[in-house]
Scaffold this active site. Structure first.
Site, PDB file in Angstrom:
ATOM      1  CG  ASP A  72      33.877  50.225  48.362  1.00 34.16           C
ATOM      2  OD1 ASP A  72      33.170  49.536  49.134  1.00 34.16           O
ATOM      3  OD2 ASP A  72      33.437  50.699  47.303  1.00 34.16           O
ATOM      4  CB  VAL A 110      40.771  43.115  34.549  1.00 37.51           C
ATOM      5  CG1 VAL A 110      40.837  41.650  34.980  1.00 37.51           C
ATOM      6  CG2 VAL A 110      41.826  43.940  35.276  1.00 37.51           C
ATOM      7  N   GLY A 124      30.470  51.281  31.269  1.00 41.87           N
ATOM      8  CA  GLY A 124      29.966  51.618  32.598  1.00 41.87           C
ATOM      9  C   GLY A 124      29.620  53.092  32.680  1.00 41.87           C
ATOM     10  N   PRO A 154      33.583  42.021  46.520  1.00 42.69           N
ATOM     11  CG  PRO A 154      32.311  40.103  46.963  1.00 42.69           C
ATOM     12  CD  PRO A 154      32.573  41.495  47.474  1.00 42.69           C
ATOM     13  CD  GLU A 183      46.253  45.013  33.967  1.00 43.07           C
ATOM     14  OE1 GLU A 183      46.337  43.790  33.831  1.00 43.07           O
ATOM     15  OE2 GLU A 183      46.762  45.635  34.921  1.00 43.07           O
TER      16      GLU A 183
END
Length: 424
Positions: free
Chosen positions: A259, A217, A145, A262, A215
């Site tokens: 914030d 995910v 990212g 989804p 962590e």
């Protein structure tokens, strides 16, 4: 160097183009957002772009957000152009990933210096990937990212062997406000110890190196999970109750997420949701000390518009508390179960969405689907109340109400002569 100039006003577009051509740039121009986005998604895209904030087709800020959120896209330096000189607009642009921000009318010497600075940065950044960092104690794998001021890398914690996500801020580019927000994010993450919140393993905060490792995910965002798996309504409600459990833990530690959406909920391979990204979080504990320059921005409209509470949309910082997070949870449930937004905002621009949430009442679920379960509608209606005092007062209370609804529905199904659905 190739430069994209996107502005729906031909006067501004031609004036900027005429000036910039004399400075040695190769110009590509676009008169609307869709055309500009097409240029940036082409096989040989410009690495420097001037995007007008408001354009037909797609707003410049939305183009910026999409380009910056795509980890496979080559690094593009984006300068947003706007006629509005407001701090909240600048913050919104920077949150979308913009690298710089200029207000009209633009002074030619200032534009020339900004473009020159952008060019130096672009030439220092490899075309397709940012330089792989070296972090003590971690084996860095690959980029997953990238934003205007930070990169996120997949790595491994050498001593434990655990896969990690490492967020590193580009401190050389970050403003004091961005650096302070990053420091607050680390502080907030260190408070958390809950199975529904991604854990932080290590952090370092200095101007020459600032990062935290958390962590990883291994799964997908809740948005992608819902789209790909199409889970039953009861499964979605169950997952939202677990999100409320995680929010209750955060609220118990004095942290409002602000914030909840989804894309900030990851679903692991075990199917369990985890709350991530506390970058816009806010303390629930109010200070009586004079407000600092950086904290004056708390009244700005921060966060993702679709899931904002009315008090957030109005920029009413004094009214934004943990119950704003519950409004976001209810909005997600409404969208997932009805495929509509409670304020009809799915086809609106950012500004229109904010205005609608701030000034209109949510549409009752049974108006969208007359067969919608009235008990569940009552829960959603309370969560979507304009006045936070009329909503459930804690995330734990909302989690309990959702689970009670599921239990009562399961009991009624076991006694019914035929299967029921949420629409019954």
């Amino acid at each position: 160097m190739k430069l994209l100039i996107a502005d729906d006003n031909p006067v501004w577009r031609n004036l900027i183009s005429a000036a910039v051509e004399n400075w040695g740039y190769r110009i590509e121009s676009a008169s609307d957002g869709n055309e500009a986005y097409g240029y940036l998604r082409s096989e040989d895209p410009p690495r420097l772009a001037l995007l007008d904030w408001l354009m037909p087709g797609m707003e410049g800020v939305e183009i910026c957000r999409r380009i910056k959120q795509d980890p496979e896209h080559p690094f593009t330096y984006i300068i947003l152009l706007t006629s509005r000189d407001r701090d909240e607009d600048m913050i919104q642009g920077l949150d979308a990933g913009a690298d710089d921000y200029l207000t009209k009318p633009i002074v030619a010497p200032l534009l020339k210096s900004r473009l020159a600075a952008a060019r130096r940065i672009i030439e220092a950044v490899p075309p397709m990937k940012w330089t792989k960092p070296q972090i003590e104690g971690f084996e860095i794998d690959h980029l997953i990212g990238r934003g205007a001021f930070a990169t996120v890398w997949k790595g491994t914690h050498r001593s434990s062997g655990k896969p990690t996500a490492i967020k590193i801020i580009r401190a050389d580019l970050a403003t004091d406000l961005v650096f302070e927000r990053f420091a607050r994010e680390i502080q907030v993450m260190r408070k958390m110890d809950h199975p529904g919140i991604a854990s932080i393993y290590a952090s370092h905060l200095e101007r020459d190196l600032a990062y935290y490792a958390m962590e990883l995910v291994e799964g997908e965002s809740l948005a992608n999970y819902i789209a790909s798996e199409a889970p039953r309504a009861t499964r979605i409600i169950e997952m939202m109750a677990k999100v409320c459990d995680a929010l209750q833990h955060a609220h118990d530690h004095g942290v409002i997420h602000r914030d909840v959406k989804p894309s900030n909920i990851m679903v692991g391979k075990d199917g369990q949701p985890k709350l991530v990204d506390f970058g816009l979080s806010k303390s629930m504990f109010r200070t009586k000390l004079p407000t600092s320059n950086s904290s004056t921005h708390d009244g700005a409209v921060l966060g993702t518009p679709l899931y904002m509470s009315p008090e957030q949309a109005r920029g009413d910082a004094e009214s934004v508390d943990h119950r704003s997070d519950l409004y976001a949870v209810a909005t997600m449930l409404y969208l997932f179960l009805l495929r509509e937004h409670p304020h009809g905002a799915l086809s609106m621009s950012r500004e229109e969405t904010i205005h609608a949430i701030a000034t209109t009442s949510p549409r009752p679920a049974t108006e969208v689907n007359p067969k919608f379960n009235p008990q569940l509608e009552a829960i959603l209606s309370r969560c979507l109340a304009d006045n936070p005092d009329d909503r459930p007062q804690t995330a734990g209370q909302l989690a309990t109400e959702l689970r009670e609804f599921l239990n009562e529905r399961a009991a009624s199904r076991s006694q019914a002569p035929r299967p029921q659905s949420l629409d019954d």
